[in-house]
Write an enzyme that holds these catalytic residues in place. Structure first.
Site, PDB file in Angstrom:
ATOM      1  N   GLU A  20       0.988  -0.686   0.339  1.00 27.94           N
ATOM      2  CA  GLU A  20      -0.414   0.048  -0.160  1.00 27.94           C
ATOM      3  C   GLU A  20       0.944   1.090   0.603  1.00 27.94           C
ATOM      4  O   GLU A  20       0.693   2.063  -0.478  1.00 27.94           O
ATOM      5  CB  GLU A  20      -0.436  -0.226   1.034  1.00 27.94           C
ATOM      6  CG  GLU A  20      -1.801  -1.402   1.113  1.00 27.94           C
ATOM      7  CD  GLU A  20      -1.471  -3.007   1.854  1.00 27.94           C
ATOM      8  OE1 GLU A  20      -2.816  -3.290   2.280  1.00 27.94           O
ATOM      9  OE2 GLU A  20      -0.213  -2.458   2.117  1.00 27.94           O
ATOM     10  N   GLY A 419      21.490  -3.650 -19.287  1.00 27.43           N
ATOM     11  CA  GLY A 419      21.126  -4.700 -19.537  1.00 27.43           C
ATOM     12  C   GLY A 419      19.855  -4.402 -19.694  1.00 27.43           C
ATOM     13  O   GLY A 419      19.064  -4.793 -20.880  1.00 27.43           O
ATOM     14  N   GLU A 471      15.703  -7.130 -22.094  1.00 26.81           N
ATOM     15  CA  GLU A 471      15.035  -8.583 -20.732  1.00 26.81           C
ATOM     16  C   GLU A 471      13.077  -8.071 -20.653  1.00 26.81           C
ATOM     17  O   GLU A 471      13.269  -8.154 -19.866  1.00 26.81           O
ATOM     18  CB  GLU A 471      15.929  -7.936 -19.482  1.00 26.81           C
ATOM     19  CG  GLU A 471      17.488  -8.072 -19.699  1.00 26.81           C
ATOM     20  CD  GLU A 471      18.542  -8.210 -18.209  1.00 26.81           C
ATOM     21  OE1 GLU A 471      17.624  -7.964 -17.400  1.00 26.81           O
ATOM     22  OE2 GLU A 471      19.440  -8.054 -18.438  1.00 26.81           O
ATOM     23  N   TRP A 548      19.966 -12.529  -3.700  1.00 26.21           N
ATOM     24  CA  TRP A 548      18.694 -11.971  -3.168  1.00 26.21           C
ATOM     25  C   TRP A 548      17.474 -13.005  -3.785  1.00 26.21           C
ATOM     26  O   TRP A 548      16.535 -12.942  -3.822  1.00 26.21           O
ATOM     27  CB  TRP A 548      18.557 -11.062  -5.269  1.00 26.21           C
ATOM     28  CG  TRP A 548      19.667  -9.570  -5.136  1.00 26.21           C
ATOM     29  CD1 TRP A 548      19.800  -9.585  -3.689  1.00 26.21           C
ATOM     30  CD2 TRP A 548      20.255  -8.936  -5.464  1.00 26.21           C
ATOM     31  NE1 TRP A 548      21.336  -8.031  -4.421  1.00 26.21           N
ATOM     32  CE2 TRP A 548      20.925  -7.869  -5.412  1.00 26.21           C
ATOM     33  CE3 TRP A 548      19.111  -9.179  -7.188  1.00 26.21           C
ATOM     34  CZ2 TRP A 548      21.284  -7.232  -6.121  1.00 26.21           C
ATOM     35  CZ3 TRP A 548      19.822  -7.644  -8.174  1.00 26.21           C
ATOM     36  CH2 TRP A 548      20.440  -6.935  -7.799  1.00 26.21           C
ATOM     37  N   HIS A 681      19.047   5.907 -10.825  1.00 28.20           N
ATOM     38  CA  HIS A 681      18.272   6.068 -10.113  1.00 28.20           C
ATOM     39  C   HIS A 681      17.927   7.593  -9.594  1.00 28.20           C
ATOM     40  O   HIS A 681      16.283   7.981  -9.007  1.00 28.20           O
ATOM     41  CB  HIS A 681      18.998   5.639  -8.109  1.00 28.20           C
ATOM     42  CG  HIS A 681      19.542   4.681  -8.867  1.00 28.20           C
ATOM     43  ND1 HIS A 681      20.900   3.506  -8.998  1.00 28.20           N
ATOM     44  CD2 HIS A 681      18.595   3.008  -8.699  1.00 28.20           C
ATOM     45  CE1 HIS A 681      21.358   2.510  -8.656  1.00 28.20           C
ATOM     46  NE2 HIS A 681      19.764   1.742  -8.787  1.00 28.20           N
TER      47      HIS A 681
END
Length: 745
Positions: A20, A419, A471, A548, A681
């Site tokens: 949320e 990538g 990708e 990860w 970013h």
């Protein structure tokens, strides 16, 4: 005098079981919702989080956090970066007055770069790195947290505020003038003395995970002195996690604190000799970082031994921020499901252990846990595998360079991307429709081929030298592979926060890993058929797949990494047979698993390098192996980066102002390297001057014959207009730099 509690958790996630907060943040940023709605969503989430702990007798409460706890702390201390000071106070709509400066620091603006971001200790969570200087002065404003805390008290919640501690905040900060952030430690303890007195609560939790790292003796003396002063307030609870609590206890035991929290999972239940029972020991016996069910019988035995020495409370080893909310909505095969415990299940485990310690054992629950532990231990899917491993070495780098120059025929300063390209709404829609079976697999794959057509065409139009297929078929760079490898499972709702509004759904590596079929070859072949330029084969490396994922804890990580590496080695061989001349094996996470104590680092660096080389050593010398790394403070690991023996290493560097260059230069790095010149970013197009400056800095530290020009990271989260404009700047900057150096390969 405070009364002890018997059960709690170290902290709770903030993003929401259905993400949320993510959707509210994105709505606020794109203007589709008002600040009042964002504030209301955040309040509902903290209320729900507090309610989830109704069976425990002390509730951690960090307030409404809109991005990151370190950034929250910077805002409370009045040390958001000065470059955002001109952003006006926010209107009074339920959000803090500083919220727009806070989001500016987190995300950047059209003209101002964001704060640096890096991994939180050795986890996959990211924090915003505080920016300080010798002239920094702390200006305390905890009004937003105090207001949120009062709301919980009105609701009848026995909440304790949770703060990032002075040592941890300063240890993770950077300075803009070369001074030592820890010079501020005495002053910051004085600020915290005022801060904790402002809370009308029985307990105050101060998190100091930095105390499990290597800390200089003189700093530990300052920490002891600082907390001796803070301990004059009743109910100060200093919590540590991500490592053994022995150093924290050696420093803090016996100075008058109300409680000290220790992690009893990461390195097991250590001796804790410094604890003499004078303060409450908050025993982090339930794993807060991984998703395996607790061996309740073994945990209870450990707790009883500790309880014989003094008062204890049962807790998690760290915040539940790092695990999904609940198993409740997951459709996982029963055998493996019984091995797992997500956030709500871990809260139940804490309650079961606390009750059992008090003499109220739920025999059925303990029997079920024991049966699950035994099932996992004896399952054929987790049985040890013995096999002879192939070699981990290629030809010399000089030999490879000569062969690759002839094979690839690239210009000086070749341009490429990392990538991924934008995951557009149409891509996400196609993936969602495939999941719902409203389109066929053939229709989905045709949609992905159309996206590859677009990506290849745009790269050629922009003039990039080495291309990628973009990708589009990959939901996530680890999850994609986990869904194609045996030994993994994927969750439906196992979301955890990575940073800000970004959430990830880590796969679960529960058993032995193998590759039943090729995973990427058909996509590479299709992309390469569209262009005469080289297209990179794209894989995720073994260390990152482990970092990860939620990884099995019943065998050494090195063993599991080698299993993944062998699967990737087979994939690389198939890509080469399909015509790939450049193959990238991404290891963005190679530093984040680096142990926090120096004594533990060599063993990790050895097996992480070995697994990468096991994956890549089967490639012929004329095939160029690339790797990519993110969030990497390279001084500690530069020798291991060299030992990976990748032909080209691309590195996130723009956001940290090319700090990596010093490590490259001092190490005599002779392999190919691409320090990123565009911080992807931040939602902004870099100026030509900015990219030119970063490239010029790189050329001053790296031989032009080694240097590649690329963004910091993949472009999955960016939009096409921004990507095209930014890559145009990047390509033009590389062309101008080539003219200046007058070199060709």
């Amino acid at each position: 005098m405070t009364s002890n509690f018997s059960s709690t958790v170290a902290g709770l996630p903030r993003i929401g079981a259905k993400r949320e907060l993510k959707f509210a943040l994105e709505g606020y940023w794109n203007g589709s919702i008002e600040g009042r709605e964002l504030a209301q969503t955040a309040r509902q989430l903290v209320n729900t989080a507090s309610d989830s702990l109704s069976g425990l007798d002390s509730v951690p409460f960090a307030g409404r956090s809109y991005y990151d706890a370190m950034l929250d702390t910077a805002a409370i201390l009045g040390v958001l970066p000065e470059r955002f000071d001109d952003i006006a106070d926010h209107e009074n709509d339920g959000l803090p007055l500083w919220i727009d400066r806070y989001f500016g620091a987190a995300r950047g603006t059209e003209t101002l770069p964001a704060q640096a971001m890096t991994k939180w200790f050795d986890t996959n969570y990211h924090y915003l790195v505080p920016e300080l200087s010798a002239d920094t002065r702390f200006v305390l404003d905890a009004s937003a947290l105090i207001e949120d805390l009062r709301c919980q008290q009105v609701r009848g919640v026995n909440a304790r505020p949770v703060l990032v501690g002075p040592l941890t905040f300063l240890s993770l900060a950077r300075t803009t003038d070369g001074s030592n952030p820890l010079d501020h430690l005495p002053a910051l303890f004085e600020v915290y003395e005022r801060l904790i007195k402002s809370f009308d609560t029985e307990w105050v939790q101060i998190d100091e995970p930095a105390l499990v790292t290597d800390v200089a003796p003189e700093v530990l003396e300052q920490v002891r002195a600082g907390y001796t002063t803070l301990a004059k307030r009743d109910g100060v609870f200093v919590n540590t996690y991500f490592g053994s609590g022995d150093q924290a206890l050696n420093t803090l035991a016996g100075i008058g604190l109300g409680a000290i929290g220790v992690d009893l999972v990461t390195h097991g239940v250590t001796e804790l000799a410094a604890w003499k029972g004078e303060e409450l020991l908050v025993a982090g016996i339930v794993d807060g970082r991984n998703i395996w069910r607790t061996d309740l019988c073994a945990a209870l035995a450990s707790l009883k031994r500790l309880a014989a020495r003094g008062p204890i409370a049962v807790s998690t080893s760290c915040s539940l921020l790092h695990v999904p909310y609940t198993l409740e909505a997951e459709n996982i095969e029963p055998e493996v499901r019984d091995w797992l415990a997500f956030g709500s299940e871990k809260i139940t485990e804490v309650k079961l252990l606390a009750d059992a310690l008090a003499g109220n054992i739920d025999a059925a629950a303990f029997d079920a846990a024991s049966a699950a532990i035994a099932s996992r231990r004896t399952s054929p899917r987790t049985a040890p595998i013995t096999q002879e491993l192939p070699g981990r070495s290629r030809g010399s780098f000089d030999t490879r360079v000569t062969l690759q120059e002839k094979s690839l025929e690239l210009p000086a300063l070749p341009t490429t991307t990392i990538g991924s390209f934008p995951q557009t709404p149409s891509i996400r829609s196609a993936r969602a429709r495939l999941r719902k079976e409203s389109i066929t697999l053939e229709q989905y794959e045709e949609a992905m081929r159309e996206e590859i057509d677009l990506v290849i065409a745009k790269q050629e139009e922009l003039g990039l030298d080495v291309l990628v297929h973009g990708e589009p078929e990959r939901n996530d760079m680890v999850q994609y592979f986990s869904e194609l490898l045996d030994g993994f499972l994927s969750t439906a709702n196992g979301w955890v926060q990575s940073y800000g509004s970004r959430c990830v759904r880590p796969p679960v590596l529960f058993g032995n890993v193998s590759r039943p079929a090729p995973m990427t070859v058909k996509w590479f072949q299709y992309a390469q058929s569209l262009t005469q330029k080289h297209v990179k084969g794209m894989l995720t490396g073994p260390v990152t797949i482990l970092a990860w994922s939620f990884v099995r804890d019943d065998q050494p990580l090195a063993t599991t990494a080698d299993q993944v590496a062998l699967a990737l080695r087979d994939e690389i061989n198939d890509l080469i047979e399909a015509g790939a001349k450049i193959i990238q094996v991404d290891e963005p996470a190679i530093r984040e698993l680096l142990p926090l104590r120096d004594v533990d680092k060599p063993a990790y660096l050895q097996w992480s390098v070995d697994s990468f080389r096991l994956a890549t050593a089967g490639a012929p010398d004329d095939v160029q192996i690339h790797t990519h790394m993110c969030y990497s403070e390279f001084n500690e690991v530069i020798s291991s980066v060299i030992a990976l023996d990748a032909d080209v290493t691309t590195i996130e560097a723009a956001r940290s102002d090319m700090q990596v260059l010093a490590a490259l230069k001092s190490s005599g790095f002779e392999l190919g390297v691409g320090p990123g010149v565009w911080d992807i970013h931040s939602p902004r197009v870099p100026s030509a001057q900015e990219v030119d400056g970063l490239l010029e800095a790189a050329l001053q530290s790296v031989d032009p014959r080694q240097l590649w020009v690329n963004p910091d990271c993949g472009l999955k989260t960016r939009g096409w207009p921004e990507v095209e404009a930014s890559l145009k700047v990047l390509v033009e900057s590389a062309k101008q730099a080539r003219e200046k150096i007058g070199a060709t390969i």
